[in-house]
Motif scaffolding. Sequence first.
Motif, PDB file in Angstrom:
ATOM      1  N   ALA A  15     -31.238 -65.333  39.080  1.00 21.54           N
ATOM      2  CA  ALA A  15     -30.674 -64.004  39.337  1.00 21.54           C
ATOM      3  C   ALA A  15     -29.873 -64.067  40.632  1.00 21.54           C
ATOM      4  CB  ALA A  15     -31.775 -62.961  39.418  1.00 21.54           C
ATOM      5  N   ASP A  16     -28.802 -64.832  40.588  1.00 28.95           N
ATOM      6  CA  ASP A  16     -27.950 -65.057  41.759  1.00 28.95           C
ATOM      7  C   ASP A  16     -26.604 -64.388  41.499  1.00 28.95           C
ATOM      8  OD1 ASP A  16     -26.651 -65.987  44.004  1.00 28.95           O
ATOM      9  OD2 ASP A  16     -26.489 -68.056  43.298  1.00 28.95           O
ATOM     10  N   LEU A  17     -26.390 -63.258  42.135  1.00 34.41           N
ATOM     11  CA  LEU A  17     -25.162 -62.500  41.955  1.00 34.41           C
ATOM     12  C   LEU A  17     -23.999 -63.216  42.636  1.00 34.41           C
ATOM     13  CD1 LEU A  17     -23.865 -59.792  40.972  1.00 34.41           C
ATOM     14  CD2 LEU A  17     -24.360 -58.901  43.268  1.00 34.41           C
ATOM     15  N   VAL A  18     -22.899 -63.364  41.913  1.00 36.60           N
ATOM     16  CA  VAL A  18     -21.695 -63.968  42.466  1.00 36.60           C
ATOM     17  C   VAL A  18     -20.629 -62.908  42.733  1.00 36.60           C
ATOM     18  CG1 VAL A  18     -19.757 -65.503  41.926  1.00 36.60           C
ATOM     19  CG2 VAL A  18     -22.095 -66.257  41.522  1.00 36.60           C
ATOM     20  N   GLN A  19     -20.469 -61.982  41.796  1.00 29.00           N
ATOM     21  CA  GLN A  19     -19.466 -60.934  41.995  1.00 29.00           C
ATOM     22  C   GLN A  19     -19.883 -59.680  41.236  1.00 29.00           C
ATOM     23  OE1 GLN A  19     -15.121 -61.288  40.708  1.00 29.00           O
ATOM     24  NE2 GLN A  19     -14.952 -61.844  42.878  1.00 29.00           N
ATOM     25  N   LEU A  20     -19.646 -58.518  41.849  1.00 33.38           N
ATOM     26  CA  LEU A  20     -19.938 -57.230  41.233  1.00 33.38           C
ATOM     27  C   LEU A  20     -18.648 -56.434  41.133  1.00 33.38           C
ATOM     28  CD1 LEU A  20     -22.267 -55.331  40.230  1.00 33.38           C
ATOM     29  CD2 LEU A  20     -22.212 -54.318  42.522  1.00 33.38           C
ATOM     30  N   HIS A  21     -18.370 -55.907  39.932  1.00 41.90           N
ATOM     31  CA  HIS A  21     -17.197 -55.070  39.698  1.00 41.90           C
ATOM     32  C   HIS A  21     -17.673 -53.650  39.385  1.00 41.90           C
ATOM     33  CE1 HIS A  21     -14.869 -58.826  38.017  1.00 41.90           C
ATOM     34  NE2 HIS A  21     -15.408 -59.039  39.213  1.00 41.90           N
ATOM     35  N   GLY A  76     -22.633 -58.772  53.923  1.00 39.52           N
ATOM     36  CA  GLY A  76     -21.734 -59.755  54.516  1.00 39.52           C
ATOM     37  C   GLY A  76     -22.271 -60.251  55.839  1.00 39.52           C
ATOM     38  N   ASP A  77     -21.402 -60.868  56.607  1.00 40.97           N
ATOM     39  CA  ASP A  77     -21.733 -61.320  57.960  1.00 40.97           C
ATOM     40  C   ASP A  77     -22.917 -62.277  57.991  1.00 40.97           C
ATOM     41  OD1 ASP A  77     -19.677 -59.753  59.067  1.00 40.97           O
ATOM     42  OD2 ASP A  77     -20.978 -57.990  59.090  1.00 40.97           O
ATOM     43  N   GLU A  78     -23.041 -63.105  56.968  1.00 44.62           N
ATOM     44  CA  GLU A  78     -24.073 -64.138  57.011  1.00 44.62           C
ATOM     45  C   GLU A  78     -23.614 -65.271  57.927  1.00 44.62           C
ATOM     46  OE1 GLU A  78     -27.030 -64.171  55.886  1.00 44.62           O
ATOM     47  OE2 GLU A  78     -27.165 -62.771  54.196  1.00 44.62           O
ATOM     48  N   ALA A  79     -24.512 -65.754  58.752  1.00 41.79           N
ATOM     49  CA  ALA A  79     -24.185 -66.873  59.632  1.00 41.79           C
ATOM     50  C   ALA A  79     -23.904 -68.117  58.796  1.00 41.79           C
ATOM     51  CB  ALA A  79     -25.333 -67.139  60.596  1.00 41.79           C
ATOM     52  N   PRO A  80     -23.002 -68.990  59.251  1.00 40.51           N
ATOM     53  CA  PRO A  80     -22.680 -70.201  58.484  1.00 40.51           C
ATOM     54  C   PRO A  80     -23.762 -71.261  58.636  1.00 40.51           C
ATOM     55  CG  PRO A  80     -21.421 -70.177  60.507  1.00 40.51           C
ATOM     56  CD  PRO A  80     -22.174 -68.878  60.473  1.00 40.51           C
ATOM     57  N   ALA A  81     -24.917 -70.990  58.026  1.00 37.95           N
ATOM     58  CA  ALA A  81     -26.040 -71.922  58.126  1.00 37.95           C
ATOM     59  C   ALA A  81     -27.050 -71.605  57.029  1.00 37.95           C
ATOM     60  CB  ALA A  81     -26.715 -71.813  59.499  1.00 37.95           C
ATOM     61  N   ASN A  82     -27.775 -72.626  56.587  1.00 36.72           N
ATOM     62  CA  ASN A  82     -28.970 -72.455  55.750  1.00 36.72           C
ATOM     63  C   ASN A  82     -28.750 -71.588  54.519  1.00 36.72           C
ATOM     64  OD1 ASN A  82     -30.462 -73.983  57.650  1.00 36.72           O
ATOM     65  ND2 ASN A  82     -30.725 -72.157  58.917  1.00 36.72           N
ATOM     66  N   TRP A  83     -27.689 -71.853  53.790  1.00 38.08           N
ATOM     67  CA  TRP A  83     -27.405 -71.198  52.515  1.00 38.08           C
ATOM     68  C   TRP A  83     -27.112 -69.709  52.650  1.00 38.08           C
ATOM     69  CZ3 TRP A  83     -26.110 -74.037  48.484  1.00 38.08           C
ATOM     70  CH2 TRP A  83     -26.539 -75.368  48.448  1.00 38.08           C
ATOM     71  N   GLN A  84     -27.008 -69.217  53.852  1.00 38.59           N
ATOM     72  CA  GLN A  84     -26.454 -67.895  54.125  1.00 38.59           C
ATOM     73  C   GLN A  84     -27.193 -66.768  53.400  1.00 38.59           C
ATOM     74  OE1 GLN A  84     -22.215 -69.391  53.362  1.00 38.59           O
ATOM     75  NE2 GLN A  84     -21.967 -68.252  55.256  1.00 38.59           N
ATOM     76  N   TYR A 125     -26.312 -78.656  42.143  1.00 36.58           N
ATOM     77  CA  TYR A 125     -25.962 -77.247  41.968  1.00 36.58           C
ATOM     78  C   TYR A 125     -24.909 -77.173  40.869  1.00 36.58           C
ATOM     79  CZ  TYR A 125     -28.791 -76.748  46.056  1.00 36.58           C
ATOM     80  OH  TYR A 125     -29.855 -76.785  46.918  1.00 36.58           O
ATOM     81  N   ALA A 126     -25.391 -76.843  39.669  1.00 37.34           N
ATOM     82  CA  ALA A 126     -24.609 -77.080  38.457  1.00 37.34           C
ATOM     83  C   ALA A 126     -23.789 -75.886  38.007  1.00 37.34           C
ATOM     84  CB  ALA A 126     -25.554 -77.509  37.327  1.00 37.34           C
ATOM     85  N   GLY A 127     -23.870 -74.763  38.695  1.00 38.66           N
ATOM     86  CA  GLY A 127     -23.207 -73.555  38.234  1.00 38.66           C
ATOM     87  C   GLY A 127     -21.693 -73.638  38.252  1.00 38.66           C
ATOM     88  N   TYR A 187     -25.761 -69.159  45.619  1.00 36.97           N
ATOM     89  CA  TYR A 187     -27.009 -69.873  45.912  1.00 36.97           C
ATOM     90  C   TYR A 187     -27.723 -69.305  47.144  1.00 36.97           C
ATOM     91  CZ  TYR A 187     -24.951 -73.166  42.622  1.00 36.97           C
ATOM     92  OH  TYR A 187     -24.376 -73.732  41.515  1.00 36.97           O
ATOM     93  N   ASP A 188     -27.583 -67.992  47.362  1.00 38.34           N
ATOM     94  CA  ASP A 188     -28.281 -67.368  48.489  1.00 38.34           C
ATOM     95  C   ASP A 188     -29.665 -66.866  48.080  1.00 38.34           C
ATOM     96  OD1 ASP A 188     -27.296 -65.364  46.861  1.00 38.34           O
ATOM     97  OD2 ASP A 188     -26.727 -64.028  48.500  1.00 38.34           O
ATOM     98  N   ASP A 189     -30.194 -67.421  46.985  1.00 38.36           N
ATOM     99  CA  ASP A 189     -31.544 -67.084  46.526  1.00 38.36           C
ATOM    100  C   ASP A 189     -32.504 -68.248  46.761  1.00 38.36           C
ATOM    101  OD1 ASP A 189     -30.325 -68.772  44.706  1.00 38.36           O
ATOM    102  OD2 ASP A 189     -31.114 -67.765  42.927  1.00 38.36           O
ATOM    103  N   HIS A 190     -32.202 -69.077  47.758  1.00 32.94           N
ATOM    104  CA  HIS A 190     -32.969 -70.298  47.990  1.00 32.94           C
ATOM    105  C   HIS A 190     -34.444 -70.039  48.263  1.00 32.94           C
ATOM    106  CE1 HIS A 190     -31.039 -74.385  48.493  1.00 32.94           C
ATOM    107  NE2 HIS A 190     -30.166 -73.685  47.809  1.00 32.94           N
ATOM    108  N   ASP A 191     -34.748 -68.919  48.890  1.00 35.94           N
ATOM    109  CA  ASP A 191     -36.136 -68.666  49.276  1.00 35.94           C
ATOM    110  C   ASP A 191     -36.853 -67.745  48.301  1.00 35.94           C
ATOM    111  OD1 ASP A 191     -34.555 -66.511  49.886  1.00 35.94           O
ATOM    112  OD2 ASP A 191     -35.600 -66.010  51.744  1.00 35.94           O
ATOM    113  N   VAL A 192     -36.275 -67.502  47.129  1.00 35.21           N
ATOM    114  CA  VAL A 192     -36.872 -66.593  46.154  1.00 35.21           C
ATOM    115  C   VAL A 192     -37.916 -67.334  45.321  1.00 35.21           C
ATOM    116  CG1 VAL A 192     -36.430 -65.156  44.129  1.00 35.21           C
ATOM    117  CG2 VAL A 192     -34.824 -65.144  46.049  1.00 35.21           C
ATOM    118  N   ALA A 193     -39.089 -66.728  45.184  1.00 38.74           N
ATOM    119  CA  ALA A 193     -40.147 -67.287  44.336  1.00 38.74           C
ATOM    120  C   ALA A 193     -39.977 -66.714  42.931  1.00 38.74           C
ATOM    121  CB  ALA A 193     -41.516 -66.943  44.906  1.00 38.74           C
TER     122      ALA A 193
END
Length: 731
Positions: free
Chosen positions: A75-81, A217-225, A300-302, A60-66
Amino acid sequence: MRTGRLAFFVAALMLVAAMVPSALGAGTAASASPAVLAGVPVAGVSSYVDGAFVSTDYAYDDHDVAYPDGLTNAADLVQLHIGLDGGAVHVRAILETLRDAHVPVLGVGFDTDNNPRTGMASFPGGRWTANPALGLDAVAVVHSAGGWLLRPAGARWTTVARFPTRVDAGANLIDATIPLRPGAARWRMYAVLGAADANGHDWVDGSQPISDLAFVGDEAPANWQHQHQDAVLAGAADSRAAGALVDFGLLASRATRPAPPLGPGFHTLLYRSRLRLGEGIGQATIDAPGRTPAPVGSLYAGPYQPYLVWLPGHLPPRPPLIVHMHGFGGDHTSDAGEFGPVRSDKTVAGLFIGDGGFTPPAVVAFPLGRGENTFYMGPAEQDVLDVTTDALARFGADPDRVVLSGVSMGGFGTFRIGIRFPDRWSALVPFIGTGGSAQYEFGAVPGPVLDEVLSPSRFPAGAAELLDNLADLPIRMVNGQVDPLVNNVLVSQDTLRLDQLGYDYRAWVLLRRQHEVVPALSNCVLLEALTHRRQVDPAHVVLAVEPAMFMHDPATGLDLHYDHAYWVSGVVVRDGADTGSVDVTSLARADRANDSSRIVAAGENVTSGADLCGPNDAVHTGDAWREVGIELRPARSRQPVGNGLGASLRAVSDVTLDLGRMGLRVDHPLAVAVTGDGVANVRLVGPWTGRRVVVERDGTRVAVLHPTRALLTLTGDLSGRHVYVLRSSPS
């Protein structure tokens, strides 16, 4: 000094006081079998797992996407292999939401010579202002219509190959084998994800935004990161933070190289939920019988749910676990600023996310609760339980030292979930919360009106009347005297009820505080809570049950029944009754009695340093408080023991007791004293199979039974008090 944080709004309190939450609304029909995440899913962390390079992203790090066309979380990536397929590069992207296979567009970039000065500066479309340049020598575009391999041709991209793709909406994944053969080389790679609009336009032609980057990485623990990611996309942060150097030699040898162990501080973890809620970001609702469901914000239903953890500087081999729930309007990162040493630097951010103060020597897990305003009901409640299970397994935590805590709405959730599952926790610590004793706040409202808008027993969420369930679970409450949201009358009534029950509790009221949490002042409360161990098989169990609060939805997989705790299970409330309760004591336990001391105290740290537990030179918050409570300790004199039990049933038609866990034997005469108010079945689980059982009731033989399984049932009118004696012998 941390002076407090508003975690709850007046409108929210009015809403929950007016409606009983029975379920949270979900989105559209769920996808079948979302893909299983690989490795240890920690956001912003990559590792080699059995021949694949696996990178986990923030959910859910796409909160500000229009997004186009009213899409959300599309289009919220969770894991890439990244792996190899016959020597060619294979990519697999797992998405949080994938309802329409035509929507997501994945881009994978390759810097094959590891030289940012050669190749293209960024992906096609111009939606990523890469700083410094990426030096891309190839880009693969993966879409449901197929894949395109692009190469630089001067200042432009040109298609050099096409390849098949698979976009599986049922499994939430995008799959493709790209016609590039790296051998054993090490290539720097980048990946982007975006959504196509109804006309097929997307980030490739520049008409739609890039919604997610891999490897950041290294997203601060705030505001959906997503702040670091946003800065990288805008060119305000180093673009190399969104790249990964992939060793294809390791992939060819099917190597596994775990990521380093998690160190002190904050980390974001993901788990795969078994619930089928329809994906996307839906509408959370609170329902009341006979009323229109009221919207309370996002759901958040995912299938891939995030939670934050905080780790102290040192953890024992089997650390305790604190599960800490956020307040109204918050998310899993909202209380991060409350934890860690007190920070002396005063920043604007500190006013909103805190400057530390809670420093427990424990793993602290912060659930999302499926949304900002869900009141921890339905899927949100299940999220708290699932996070607890996941964190226990991930960190090898001690299941007998699990403290449930929360702030404001999270304090409400602490009461609600703790009381319904008392055997899962070692202590409860609600901050600025209440058990929801609505009959005291709305005492002047006629009963039929309360029955219509509240639960059948007139409590929002039916928590306060279940305080009886805390017979074996200590609770520590901290509230503000002048709190405009959590009325101190409600808090006082919760305290009075616990006092009447004679349970182990403490209640502090901060005389100068409103709806605030003061971590440095209250840290000792969490530390004391960690000294308690979960009661697995207590001598005495009280379980009150309210069937109207059960939730069973085969469509979503949600199944919450509060009819069991410890060695009591299968409690059925008699038809026509709103609640029922059982109170059972094993006479085989010499420790079934406690000595108690009443606590009435006051404190302050205006004139000298103190926290809520006593003198502390390091804590000067300018507070004054009063404290009441009961301290329980094992009785000095042991109780006489016998092979029997005493049970009291109120409005209960069925209950099952596990004799082995109660310390009782079936090969000795077993006395069962029951006080009831009607016809009921008392089911006794034990090694009865193959035995002949003579049943006496009140001194008269009433039956001879030959159980064929490990269950014997006493059935009859149990009104009043009756004593059964069961004498068994091998058949």
